[in-house]
Structures are given as structure tokens and as C-alpha cells.
Design an enzyme around this catalytic site. Structure first.
Site, mmCIF file in Angstrom:
data_model
loop_
_atom_site.group_PDB
_atom_site.id
_atom_site.type_symbol
_atom_site.label_atom_id
_atom_site.label_comp_id
_atom_site.label_asym_id
_atom_site.label_seq_id
_atom_site.Cartn_x
_atom_site.Cartn_y
_atom_site.Cartn_z
ATOM 1 C CB ILE A 90 -0.967 0.027 1.209
ATOM 2 C CG1 ILE A 90 -0.198 -0.102 2.527
ATOM 3 C CG2 ILE A 90 -2.019 -1.043 1.092
ATOM 4 C CD1 ILE A 90 -1.090 0.030 3.753
ATOM 5 N N GLY A 93 8.225 4.264 0.349
ATOM 6 C CA GLY A 93 8.879 5.520 0.654
ATOM 7 C C GLY A 93 10.361 5.454 0.396
ATOM 8 C CG MET A 95 13.203 4.574 5.380
ATOM 9 S SD MET A 95 14.021 5.038 6.927
ATOM 10 C CE MET A 95 12.617 5.430 7.959
ATOM 11 N N GLY A 96 11.489 2.517 3.069
ATOM 12 C CA GLY A 96 10.720 1.339 3.413
ATOM 13 C C GLY A 96 9.509 1.134 2.537
ATOM 14 C CB VAL A 98 3.701 0.775 4.128
ATOM 15 C CG1 VAL A 98 2.599 0.523 5.145
ATOM 16 C CG2 VAL A 98 4.740 1.701 4.708
ATOM 17 C CG ASP A 205 8.009 14.379 6.077
ATOM 18 O OD1 ASP A 205 7.902 15.419 5.395
ATOM 19 O OD2 ASP A 205 7.931 13.237 5.582
#
Length: 945
Positions: A90, A93, A95-96, A98, A205
């Protein structure tokens, strides 16, 4: 020199370098930097980034409803990660990744958001681990919770609450949320960010994609992937590299890699508020080279919120007129370039928004126009001549002064209109005015009635002013104790406000609360419940469940629950809810202290004295911390806390509170109810402690002041005078003057019966009457005491008055020769001794009474055991109590020792009892006679025949 201190020179140099052709920049760079190595290094870094066209944008994953599946996901649907099964990707980003996942271990069903660091982002491992630690330490309803974590194939992952929602801007757009609703949501975001700040976390952020709103209207703050712990002291150094961020919401110091503080998040919140209210941001920096973005962010001042909104395509989401003025200033302050010129805390920002909603002055007003003018000058400093600068400053200053002047003139005219209306109540000629009477002979209630009928007729063209006048009229009715009329006017005000602004406008909500409180005061509980149900629905649908309004609702609910089943428990829960909301959203609201006091009263009624004292101390600390008027309103809190101190046996602290409260009450309200009550409570305590002469002198002063009061029939004077006389009469009964006390108590009965605000006052009066009647041997004392005990046990089973009454009831039965029933009462109390020993006189009276019973049966050995247990119970007693209980114990022990042949011990006890009674009791007291008889008996037996 560090980069922060050198920035003004760096900024000016950067402006020049960016205007120089690339081939000539090296020479220009060396010339401008000179020997300043810090400046040289910083300029080279910024120029290198500009040359690389670096966007440095990290897009944190947004797991919002409807988000598209991310490409190149490392995990496939159905794959297991720890106890979870992947459903779909879903978000993706910097660095990751989700994923939507579900619990797969069979323990329970649950869908979650699972964030897994990407293999190619191993350099961000520390940041990923930091995010896990940060979320694990935060517990706030508006912050996404972390549920689990671990390693999967060497990659760390964390499991978070799955948030189904939309970015806050889209949520408001799709539902066409009005200004008040948008501000309510924004304040909820501020509360979550302020909570993180209190836990030393800066988010860094904040943007719509990281602030979701669920279908139920609950704000959820996401993605702490680049959050940072707030540095303190020597730790407050600049970043060594530019962290991933979202340029359009990043503060200038983030773009420069400078020190991060709470003001950094305040900037992002200002930009979020700008977009929420104007429908768009004043500029877009995403995709721009870093150096150019820095230059734009530092040079450009966003246009005033209202002006930008007026130019928006399709119209702004809220009327421009509502944005002009305070909101312009608030947003401008939040978006100032220098961190020191912004809101220093998010609480400060939220407080200004709340004050704007309440129509109060906001701190952001000071200097906002000069700031914009100064930024304009800096942006165009080369082309503008000195004369032009002077003219601009003068025109800007005059513009601000003119605007302020016009606003002041309008406010003055409004105030004069209100003043004229109030004065006209007592001087104008109204239709319906009695023509055969002078105006001064007409009751105030009639004058207010005439004025109320004029409001809607005379101010139909200015309904907002009519609303204010209705509010004033309601207050006048309240001052006249006309709750019914006050409620009626509040209903008119509610209906007018609803026509003007809709159901969920603050004026309408305030008016509905006025209606509810008026109905509760008038004991019209059916009406109160109806209004409260409507308020409940309005607060839920308008997103105000997490505001001071909901706290006020719980306060009113607690008052409404007084007569319901299990009322104490339900009221306690309601007040606890109110306190939690006030603490979080409106600590400066005066009702916060009232909620603390009401909760303390409930704790006292249920015997939770330590908790009650702590609540009063919290109210005192908060009142003193926010008090600018030298102790106004503190006296009642001190007196109430002193009553709790008495229950805890902290008599020294109680007396100090009474001594401190009296002069404060005198200074605030003069000689009157507050002052009298503080003195009366001190007199009662002194009398209980055996300091009879001091207590009676204080009572004499009080009674004289009450007799001399020029307005004895004023409701507050009459009620307080009755309470003082009740304490005085009870003291007379305790010292052996029940014959004088009984007529006073009888005179008080109609006063308490006519003012049923607090049924405990009536129960205390009936207790005073019962004890005085018992001392005088009147036959109705038996019925009065038994009924009172049963009623108190039903209403306040753990209250000190109730528990003390059990021992007094047993001794009354004993005095009437009813040995069998007295024994049952004493045995029952002894069974509860462990619970009562520290807080009630009943264990002492029960063991002493049982010793009397054993002595009457000739069981001297058992009587000796019982009287020693009585002494042990008395020694353990911590609650303030009437010392005359100890005299009773001494006289009983004297009789027991005499029967056991301990003549010297009997004489010593009798002698001490007589000395104590002479100090604590009236000369005609029956206890004094008993003490003299006991001493005479001991001396007669011990003397030679």
C-alpha cells in the site's frame, strides 16, 4: 563562526553567486568568502547541490485509504512475516515499503500496516530503528501506535496500527468542512504534535499525507521516519547532512541543515494550516534544485492567507472574510523565516487559534505587518532607494494603525450600544410598563423582562449583537436567581444562533450549554437530558469530541447524574473524563479547576480522602500558576482541602489552610459568605481539638458579623449564615449545651428545606437535631438517629459522618438501657475495625462501649481487655475528631480499673478526664459531673475508713 551565525552573509553571497555565470563562479566564490572557511564550505555545498539538480525528496510511505499499490514490492500477497500474512502493498517511501497485513497465528483477527525496510536502503537502518523506538515511546490517540516488530530475512520490520483514512486536506475538501471544523481538526493535530514535543520528539515531516483523518473524523499522525529527538544543551548542533524531507513544508533551517527545534514543526503546521484554509499552498518547491529551493524559501514571503485565498481558482474552501485579520496574523507568524520569530511551541500556536475562535486577542498580531514590509524590502533591496524605503515604512505603519483604529472604533460603538441597552432597562419607557408606578418601585425582575422582550425587536438588523444582549439578559436572570427565565432566554439565544450560523457554531454550542445548565439548576432534568443529548450529537458530528466543549459536556453530565442510580460512580467517571480533556486541550479554562474540585468532593464522599486532597492540591497548584490577580478564587479551594486534611488527621495543615483562606476571602469579597465559612470551619476544628475558648471567641465574632449584615435575606448570605449557625449549634451540643443548641437548629430547618441544592446540608441538620435531642433524652431521638444512619449508609456508606454515626448510635442505645441492640452495633463495628480504625471514632467507641457492657455483666477481665483495645484504637486514629471521645474512654477505664482493684489507676484516669472536661466542656456539662463523680468514687475507696 558556525553556519547558523554566518547565514546572513552566506545568504547575501549565495544571491550574488547564483546570478554569476557558472564559468565565473569559482573566482567569485573565493572573493566573497575571503578567509572565512565556514562560509566557503557552506557556499560550495550549496552550489554543488544546485549543479546536481538534486531534489533530495524522500517520500515517506502513506498507507491511506485508496493509495495505489507500490511497484517493485519485495513481499508477495500471502507471504508470512512473523505472525502476519501479507495482503497487499500500500505504499513505498524513501527507505521502506508498507503493506496491509493480517494476523495469521490464529490468536485473534486483526489487520495492520507492516513496514519493512528495503534492502537497497540499508544506509537508513539507523533511522528505521529510531522510528521504531520513537513510536514505541508515544501513546496518544492521534498518533499511530506501534504493535509489534522484528526481523524478516535479515530486514527489520515494524507492525503498526492500520489507518483507513484520507489526508486531512482531502477529507475536508470532500466533506466541505467549514472553518470551525477545519480548525478543530487542526487543533487535534497540534495536540498530537505537542504531545510528541513533550516527549522530546520533533516530527520534521508534517504534511497532509502524514496527517490522515478516519471516516469517523479522528485525526491520525503518521510516519515518524525522519523524526528526531530534541537536542538539549551542547547537543543542539547543526545537522551534518540534509535529512530527507518534503520541501514545500520544510522550515528554512531544515533546508539549510541547521539545528532542529519545536519551532521547526510549528513552521510545517503553519503551512498545513495555510493549505487547509486557502485550499492550496502559496508555493511549490518539490523538484527544485536544493540551492534554488533554499533561495526561494528564504527570500519569498507568502502572501497574506486571505489575499491568496481570494485569488484561488474556484474560490477558497472558507469565506475570505473569515480569514482576514487574526488568521492572517497567526499563519504569518507560524511561517516566519527565523525560528526565533515563530511560535516557540505548538501549544502557543494552538492557544492563538483557540483565542481567535473565542474572539480574544491573539499574540500573533504584534508586528506582523512590519515583518512583511521588512521581508519585502530585503527581497527588493537593490532597486529600492532610501526615500522609497521610508515612504513604504510610513505607509505600512499608517495602514496598520488605520486598520486597528477602525476595528477599535467598531468595538467601541458596539460596547456603547450594549451599555445603552443595559442602562435603558432602568430608564426607558417600555410598552407594557405599569403606568401607575414609578420605575424605582418596579421589581428588577420586571425590568429585565421588559428588556428581554425588546432584544429581538430592536436588534433584528444586527442579530450578532442580539446574541450578545441575550447572553447579558440571561446573566441578569441568573443574578436574580430566576433559573426558569435564564433557561428561556438561553433557548432564544440558541435558536437565533442556529439560524445565523448553523447547529455546530461555537455561539450555538455555548447557548445550548447555557440551556442545559439552566435546566439543571432549575431541576428540570427532562429538559436538561434533552439538551444534553442534542449537544452530544453536535459535538460528535462536528469533530469536537477531543475539545474543551466535550469536557464541559462531561461536567454537565456529572451534575445531571446526581439523582440517578449508582450516581457516585457514574459522576466520578464523568468528572474524570472532563479533567482529562481539560488537561489536554484547555488547561487555562476556569472550569478545569471546578472539575478538579467536584471530583475531590466525590472522593471525599466515598472516603477516598488522600485522592481528594491530591485533587485539591492540583487545583491549587494550577490556580496559583495561572493566577495574575493575587490569589483570587483560592480561598474556597483552601477551605475544601482543609476539610480533607481534617479527615486525614493532618490538623496542623488544616488549620494553616483556614488561616490562609480567611484573609484571601476578606480581600476578595469583604466580610461575607466566603470569609465567614473559612472562619467557621476553623472555629469548628478548634472546638474539636478541645480549644474551646478560642473556638467560642471566633464563633462570637462570626455571629455578630452575621447579625450586623445589611442584607440578611440575600440568598448567599442566608445560606452561609445558616451553615455557620449549624456548626455553632453542633459545637454547643458537643460541649454539653444541647438545650441552647436545639432552638437554633429548629430555626434552621425551613432555611435548608427551602434550598435543596445540596441534600447533605439537610442530613447534617437532621444529625445535629438528633444528637441534641439524644443529649436531652427526648423520645424522638431514637427514630431520628436510626433513620439517619440508614439513609447515610445508603447515600455515603464510606463517608466519615456515616461511620462516626455508627459508634454514636451504639452509645445512644447503651444510654437508653438497650444493651442487646447496643452489643450488636458494637460487634458489627468491631468486625469492620480494620477498615475504620484510622479514619473513624467508631472502633474506639465500640470497644469502649463493649467494655461498659462487660463491666455491667460483672466480667471485669473481659472489660479490661476491651478498654485496652479501645485505647489502642484511639491511639491509631488519624482523622481529626472530637477529643471528648477520649474523655469518655478515660471515664470508662477509670470504672474498669476501680472494679479490678486498681484504685490509683482509677483515680489517675478520673483526674485526667476531669481536667480535660474542664478545658473542653461547658461548666454545666453532664460529662463534667460524671468526671467529678468518678474521681470522688476513686478517692473514697482509696481513703482509709
Amino acid at each position: 563562526m558556525n553556519a547558523k551565525a554566518a547565514w546572513p552573509r552566506i545568504e547575501a553571497a549565495l544571491d550574488q553567486l547564483l546570478d554569476v555565470p557558472t564559468s565565473n563562479r569559482t573566482a567569485a566564490l573565493l572573493r566573497l568568502a575571503g578567509d572565512d572557511t565556514t562560509m566557503l564550505s557552506e557556499l560550495r555545498r550549496l552550489l554543488d547541490q544546485a549543479a546536481r539538480d538534486e531534489t533530495w525528496l524522500d517520500r515517506p510511505a502513506a498507507y491511506a485509504e485508496g493509495a495505489p499499490a507500490a511497484p517493485l514490492a519485495n513481499l508477495a500477497p500471502g507471504q508470512r512475516v512473523g505472525a502476519y500474512r501479507i495482503i497487499e502493498a500500500i505504499g513505498r517511501g524513501g527507505m521502506g515499503e508498507v503493506y496491509r497485513a493480517e494476523r495469521a497465528d490464529g490468536h485473534f483477527e486483526q489487520q495492520v500496516a507492516l513496514k519493512l525496510i528495503r534492502r537497497e536502503a540499508v544506509e537508513h537502518m539507523d533511522r528505521f530503528q529510531a522510528e521504531r523506538q520513537i513510536l514505541a515511546g508515544l501513546d496518544h490517540p492521534a498518533i499511530t501506535r506501534i504493535l509489534d516488530g522484528g526481523l524478516f530475512d535479515g530486514q527489520p520490520y515494524m507492525v503498526m496500527e492500520l489507518v483507513e483514512g484520507q489526508p486531512i486536506t482531502l477529507w475536508c475538501r470532500d466533506r466541505r468542512i467549514d472553518l470551525d471544523g477545519r480548525l478543530t481538526l487542526f487543533l487535534a493535530v497540534c495536540d498530537a504534535v505537542a504531545y510528541a514535543h513533550r516527549n522530546l520528539i520533533v516530527h520534521r515531516d508534517l504534511k497532509p499525507g502524514n496527517v490522515l483523518v478516519t471516516p469517523q473524523g479522528q485525526v491520525k499522525l503518521l510516519d515518524f521516519g525522519i523524526a528526531k529527538r530534541i537536542a538539549t544543551g551542547d547537543e543542539a548542533i547543526a545537522e551534518t547532512m540534509v535529512a530527507p524531507l518534503t520541501p514545500g513544508y520544510a522550515a528554512p533551517e531544515q533546508l539549510l541543515g541547521g539545528p532542529i527545534s519545536t519551532a521547526t514543526d510549528a513552521y510545517a503546521l503553519g503551512m498545513l494550516l495555510y493549505e487547509l484554509l486557502a485550499g492550496a499552498r502559496p508555493w511549490t518547491l518539490e523538484g527544485m534544485p536544493l540551492a534554488l529551493a533554499v533561495r526561494a524559501a528564504l527570500q519569498e514571503v507568502p502572501p497574506p492567507l486571505s489575499q491568496f485565498a481570494a485569488r484561488s481558482d474556484g474560490g477558497p474552501p472558507v469565506p475570505v472574510k473569515d480569514l482576514t485579520g487574526d488568521l492572517d496574523a497567526i499563519v504569518a507568524k507560524a511561517l516566519r523565516k527565523e525560528p526565533g520569530q515563530r511560535y516557540q511551541t505548538v501549544d502557543d500556536l494552538a492557544r492563538d487559534v483557540e483565542r481567535m475562535r473565542l474572539g480574544k486577542p491573539v499574540s500573533a498580531r504584534a508586528g506582523s505587518r512590519l515583518y512583511v514590509a521588512e521581508r519585502f524590502v530585503r527581497r527588493h533591496r537593490l532597486p529600492i532607494a532610501a526615500g522609497g524605503l521610508l515612504l513604504l515604512a510610513i505607509l505600512g505603519g499608517l495602514g496598520g494603525v488605520t486598520w486597528q483604529y477602525l476595528r477599535a472604533q467598531k468595538a467601541m460603538a458596539r460596547a456603547e450600544t450594549i451599555k445603552a441597552f443595559v442602562v435603558s432597562l432602568f430608564g426607558a419607557t417600555d410598552a407594557g410598563f405599569p403606568t401607575d408606578r414609578r420605575r424605582r418601585d418596579v421589581p428588577a425582575e420586571k425590568l429585565v423582562d421588559l428588556g428581554a422582550s425588546r432584544v429581538e425587536r430592536e436588534f433584528a438588523q444586527d442579530p450578532s449583537l442580539a446574541l450578545e444582549l441575550y447572553g447579558i439578559t440571561r446573566q441578569l436572570y441568573q443574578s436574580l436567581d430566576d433559573a426558569e427565565s435564564a433557561t428561556r432566554i438561553a433557548a432564544h439565544r440558541t435558536e437565533l444562533g442556529r439560524k445565523l450560523y448553523g447547529d455546530d457554531h461555537p455561539i450555538v454550542i455555548d447557548s445550548m450549554f447555557d440551556e442545559a445548565w439552566g435546566a439543571i439548576t432549575a431541576y428540570d432534568m427532562g429538559k436538561a437530558r434533552q439538551v444534553m443529548a442534542t449537544l452530544d450529537a453536535v459535538l460528535r458530528t462536528s469533530g469536537r469530541d477531543e475539545t474543551a466543549y466535550r469536557a464541559q459536556w462531561w461536567m454537565a453530565q456529572a451534575a445531571l447524574l446526581k439523582s440517578g442510580p449508582d450516581s457516585q460512580s457514574a459522576r466520578r467517571q464523568a468528572l474524570d473524563q472532563a479533567i482529562a480533556l481539560y488537561e489536554r486541550y484547555a488547561p487555562e479554562d476556569p472550569d478545569y479547576i471546578r472539575a478538579l474540585q467536584n471530583a475531590a468532593i466525590l472522593r471525599m464522599q466515598t472516603g477516598d480522602y488522600a485522592e481528594a486532597a491530591a485533587l485539591y492540591q492540583k487545583a491549587l497548584d494550577h490556580r496559583l500558576a495561572t493566577d495574575d490577580a493575587g490569589g483570587v478564587g483560592i480561598a474556597p479551594v483552601l477551605v475544601n482541602q482543609a476539610v480533607i486534611f481534617e479527615r486525614l488527621g493532618r490538623t496542623g495543615e488544616a488549620e494553616k489552610n483556614y488561616e490562609r483562606a480567611a484573609p484571601l476571602a476578606l480581600a476578595e469579597d469583604g466580610i461575607g459568605p466566603s470569609y465567614w465559612f473559612a472562619l467557621a470551619q476553623r472555629a469548628k476544628l478548634l472546638h474539636k481539638l478541645g480549644r474551646r475558648a478560642e473556638a467560642l471567641a471566633l464563633y462570637d465574632t462570626l455571629l455578630a458579623q452575621i447579625r450586623d449584615n445589611p442584607a440578611p435575606d440575600a440568598p448567599d448570605i442566608r445560606t452561609t449564615a445558616a451553615q455557620v449557625q449549624l456548626l455553632y449549634a453542633n459545637s454547643l451540643t458537643a460541649e454539653g449545651r444541647a438545650g441552647e443548641a436545639l432552638p437554633i437548629l429548629e430555626r434552621l430547618r425551613p432555611i435548608f428545606e427551602s434550598q435543596p441544592d445540596d441534600p447533605r446540608d439537610m442530613r447534617r441538620l437532621r444529625l445535629g437535631l438528633a444528637l441534641a435531642s439524644a443529649r436531652l433524652g427526648q423520645p424522638d431521638a431514637h427514630v431520628m438517629l436510626s433513620h439517619l444512619l440508614a439513609e447515610n449508609m445508603a447515600k455515603e456508606p464510606n463517608g466519615q459522618d456515616t461511620q462516626d454515626l455508627r459508634g454514636q448510635w451504639g452509645w445512644y442505645l447503651l444510654s437508653q438501657g438497650n444493651m442487646e441492640d447496643a452489643a450488636l452495633v458494637f460487634d458489627d463495628a468491631i468486625h469492620d475495625e480494620a477498615r475504620l480504625r484510622l479514619t473513624s471514632i467508631t472502633p474506639t467507641l465500640a470497644w469502649t462501649g463493649r467494655a461498659r457492657l462487660m463491666l455491667g455483666q460483672g466480667n471485669v477481665a473481659e472489660a479490661k481487655v476491651d478498654i485496652e483495645r479501645a485505647q489502642a484504637a484511639y491511639d491509631d486514629l488519624r482523622a481529626a475528631h472530637d477529643v471528648r471521645v477520649h474523655t469518655t474512654l478515660l471515664l470508662t477505664r477509670s470504672a474498669v480499673r476501680l472494679a479490678a482493684g486498681d484504685r490509683a489507676g482509677a483515680r489517675d484516669d478520673a483526674s485526667q478526664a476531669l481536667a480535660d472536661a474542664q478545658r473542653t466542656d461547658a461548666p454545666e456539662s453532664a460529662v463534667l459531673r460524671q468526671a467529678r463523680d468518678a474521681l470522688a468514687a476513686a478517692e473514697k475507696i482509696s481513703s482509709p475508713n
